[in-house]
Enzyme design. Structure first.
Site, short mmCIF file in Angstrom:
data_model
loop_
_atom_site.label_atom_id
_atom_site.label_comp_id
_atom_site.label_asym_id
_atom_site.label_seq_id
_atom_site.Cartn_x
_atom_site.Cartn_y
_atom_site.Cartn_z
N LYS A 63 13.55 -13.12 -30.79
CA LYS A 63 13.09 -11.88 -30.15
C LYS A 63 13.81 -11.63 -28.84
O LYS A 63 14.00 -10.47 -28.46
CB LYS A 63 11.56 -11.88 -29.97
CG LYS A 63 10.84 -11.81 -31.32
CD LYS A 63 9.54 -11.05 -31.29
CE LYS A 63 9.02 -10.85 -32.70
NZ LYS A 63 7.63 -10.44 -32.78
N LYS A 99 13.70 -10.91 -45.72
CA LYS A 99 12.29 -10.59 -45.99
C LYS A 99 11.96 -9.14 -45.61
O LYS A 99 12.58 -8.58 -44.70
CB LYS A 99 11.35 -11.58 -45.29
CG LYS A 99 11.14 -11.36 -43.82
CD LYS A 99 9.85 -12.05 -43.35
CE LYS A 99 9.46 -11.47 -42.00
NZ LYS A 99 8.16 -11.84 -41.51
N LYS A 151 8.18 -5.08 -41.16
CA LYS A 151 7.77 -3.75 -40.70
C LYS A 151 8.67 -3.22 -39.58
O LYS A 151 8.66 -2.03 -39.31
CB LYS A 151 6.28 -3.70 -40.33
CG LYS A 151 5.78 -4.65 -39.28
CD LYS A 151 4.30 -4.37 -38.99
CE LYS A 151 3.42 -5.60 -39.00
NZ LYS A 151 3.70 -6.62 -37.98
P1 ATP Z 1 7.68 -7.72 -37.54
O1 ATP Z 1 8.66 -7.01 -38.44
O2 ATP Z 1 7.07 -6.83 -36.47
O3 ATP Z 1 8.18 -9.05 -37.02
P2 ATP Z 1 6.35 -8.65 -39.88
O4 ATP Z 1 6.28 -7.56 -40.90
O5 ATP Z 1 7.40 -9.69 -40.06
O6 ATP Z 1 6.43 -8.04 -38.44
P3 ATP Z 1 4.08 -10.18 -38.86
O7 ATP Z 1 3.12 -9.30 -38.12
O8 ATP Z 1 4.96 -11.10 -38.08
O9 ATP Z 1 4.93 -9.30 -39.90
O10 ATP Z 1 3.27 -11.08 -39.89
C1 ATP Z 1 1.98 -10.86 -40.32
C2 ATP Z 1 1.70 -11.76 -41.51
O11 ATP Z 1 2.38 -11.27 -42.68
C3 ATP Z 1 2.18 -13.21 -41.30
O12 ATP Z 1 1.19 -14.09 -41.79
C4 ATP Z 1 3.43 -13.29 -42.13
O13 ATP Z 1 3.67 -14.60 -42.61
C5 ATP Z 1 3.16 -12.30 -43.28
N1 ATP Z 1 4.39 -11.67 -43.79
C6 ATP Z 1 5.23 -10.88 -43.09
N2 ATP Z 1 6.25 -10.42 -43.85
C7 ATP Z 1 6.07 -10.96 -45.10
C8 ATP Z 1 6.79 -10.85 -46.34
N3 ATP Z 1 7.88 -10.13 -46.44
N4 ATP Z 1 6.31 -11.51 -47.42
C9 ATP Z 1 5.19 -12.25 -47.32
N5 ATP Z 1 4.46 -12.39 -46.16
C10 ATP Z 1 4.87 -11.75 -45.06
#
Ligand code: ATP
Ligand code: LTN
Length: 335
Positions: free
Chosen positions: A117, A199, A202
């Site tokens: 980050k 992955k 969002k």
């Molecule tokens: P950002 O893009 O803002 O980093 P993010 O979409 O990666 O956010 P987080 O808020 O960090 O999501 O994660 C929330 C939860 O969703 C965590 O438990 C994470 O392990 C799960 N998660 C996030 N992306 C995935 C994915 N692509 N597949 C499965 N689980 C996910």
């Protein structure tokens, strides 16, 4: 929660940094509901973590309420669980300070999320971003949680939580439970529709890369149709077919069908038919949740009632623990 004290306690949180993706849904929040019968569950919208990255205040408030309503719509039942807003419960910030005095600079410097980050936001490498994992440790330890459902990306933070808890216990006497990571039985990792080796996230800047769980049917189908696949035309789960593997994982997650059944269903059919079927299945699966969400988000008074009740329960529960921590470190009793 008192009558169920023998059940293990689960704690998890999610940042209100935008509308949840299908990845968040399948990998995390959809699993939170089914845990409620077996465990005492405490879930939290972690708005204080969200501001470690710059947020527009108006948007953050909207996103926090949206996240709260979405979690309810995804099956969190307030008869069984607590679902509160982190900034409403002061014990998290209080415990975070004590824990930060028991965390080493070197430990925090090694956190990969901090490194990632800070690279992503080089103009705002703030102290909160650095101490993010301490606040996460406080979230968990303020409830003496046994289990923490997290994705692989959060495992390092959880290990640090255990190290901090252990150090505190050595210095001040056994007190904190060492929390275990909880990897749900169906823990699919959903990949980007545009770059299926990454992955689904969002914060992806390409809107076609992720399905948001509030997308309408046409949008979902359009995104699925545009999903990157390979030059074959056979719906088959195999190494190197990342795009198709990902669509098969998604289809399987929302229909319950296994890969063999999916391969049979689409034998002799092209990717076009398959992509359309995936889009329709996802949209149909999400529709009841979206309908519940629409009702909840329109009723701000009800949402307020929900989080006010949960905030109070979370404060009562965590205050008992934090008060004992204050005594252990040698603070004079306030009353
Ligand atoms: P950002 O893009 O803002 O980093 P993010 O979409 O990666 O956010 P987080 O808020 O960090 O999501 O994660 C929330 C939860 O969703 C965590 O438990 C994470 O392990 C799960 N998660 C996030 N992306 C995935 C994915 N692509 N597949 C499965 N689980 C996910
Ligand atoms: N860092 C987590 C969110 C989070 C969390 C927690 C998860 C904050 N506090 C406590 C589990 C337990 C994330 O980004 N997914």
């Amino acid at each position: 929660m008192a009558e169920q004290e023998t059940k293990k306690l689960i704690f998890s949180g999610i940042q209100p940094t935008g509308t949840f993706t299908l990845g968040n849904y399948i990998g995390a929040i959809r699993n939170w509901g089914p845990l409620q019968d077996e465990y005492r569950c405490v879930y939290c919208v972690v708005d204080m973590h969200a501001i470690t990255v710059r947020q527009d205040p108006v948007k953050l408030r909207q996103n926090s309420l949206q996240a709260y309503a979405l979690l309810l719509a995804c099956g969190i039942d307030l008869e069984k669980s607590i679902l509160f807003i982190q900034s409403h419960v002061r014990t998290h910030a209080e415990l975070s300070w004590i824990l930060s005095c028991n965390t080493q600079f070197g430990e925090l410097s090694r956190m990969t999320q901090f490194k990632d980050k800070s690279q992503k936001h080089p103009d705002d490498v703030n102290a909160g971003l650095f101490t993010y994992p301490v606040l996460m440790a406080a979230d968990i330890l303020a409830y003496n949680a046994d289990l923490v459902p997290v994705g692989v990306d959060q495992k390092q933070h959880l290990e640090l939580t255990r190290d901090i808890a252990q150090r505190f216990n050595q210095r001040y006497g056994e007190f904190f439970t060492l929390p275990e990571p909880y990897i749900p039985p169906v823990g699919a990792k959903i990949m980007s529709l545009q770059e299926p080796t990454k992955k689904m996230s969002k914060s992806d800047t390409n809107p076609n890369a992720c399905i948001l769980i509030l997308d309408d049917k046409d949008t979902i189908i359009r995104k699925c149709k545009r999903a990157v696949t390979d030059s074959e035309a056979e719906v088959r789960y195999a190494e190197g077919k990342d795009g198709i593997n990902n669509l098969m994982t998604i289809y399987s997650s929302v229909t319950g069908k296994d890969f063999a059944a999916i391969e049979r269903e689409f034998e002799g059919k092209g990717y076009g038919d398959f992509k359309l079927a995936v889009g329709e299945a996802v949209a149909d699966h999400l529709r009841p949740m979206q309908e519940t969400y629409a009702k909840l988000i329109a009723d701000k008074a009800y949402l307020k009632e929900c989080y006010t009740a949960s905030d109070a329960k979370a404060l009562a529960y965590s205050s008992r623990i934090v008060r004992k921590v204050y005594r252990k470190v040698g603070f004079v009793d306030a009353n």
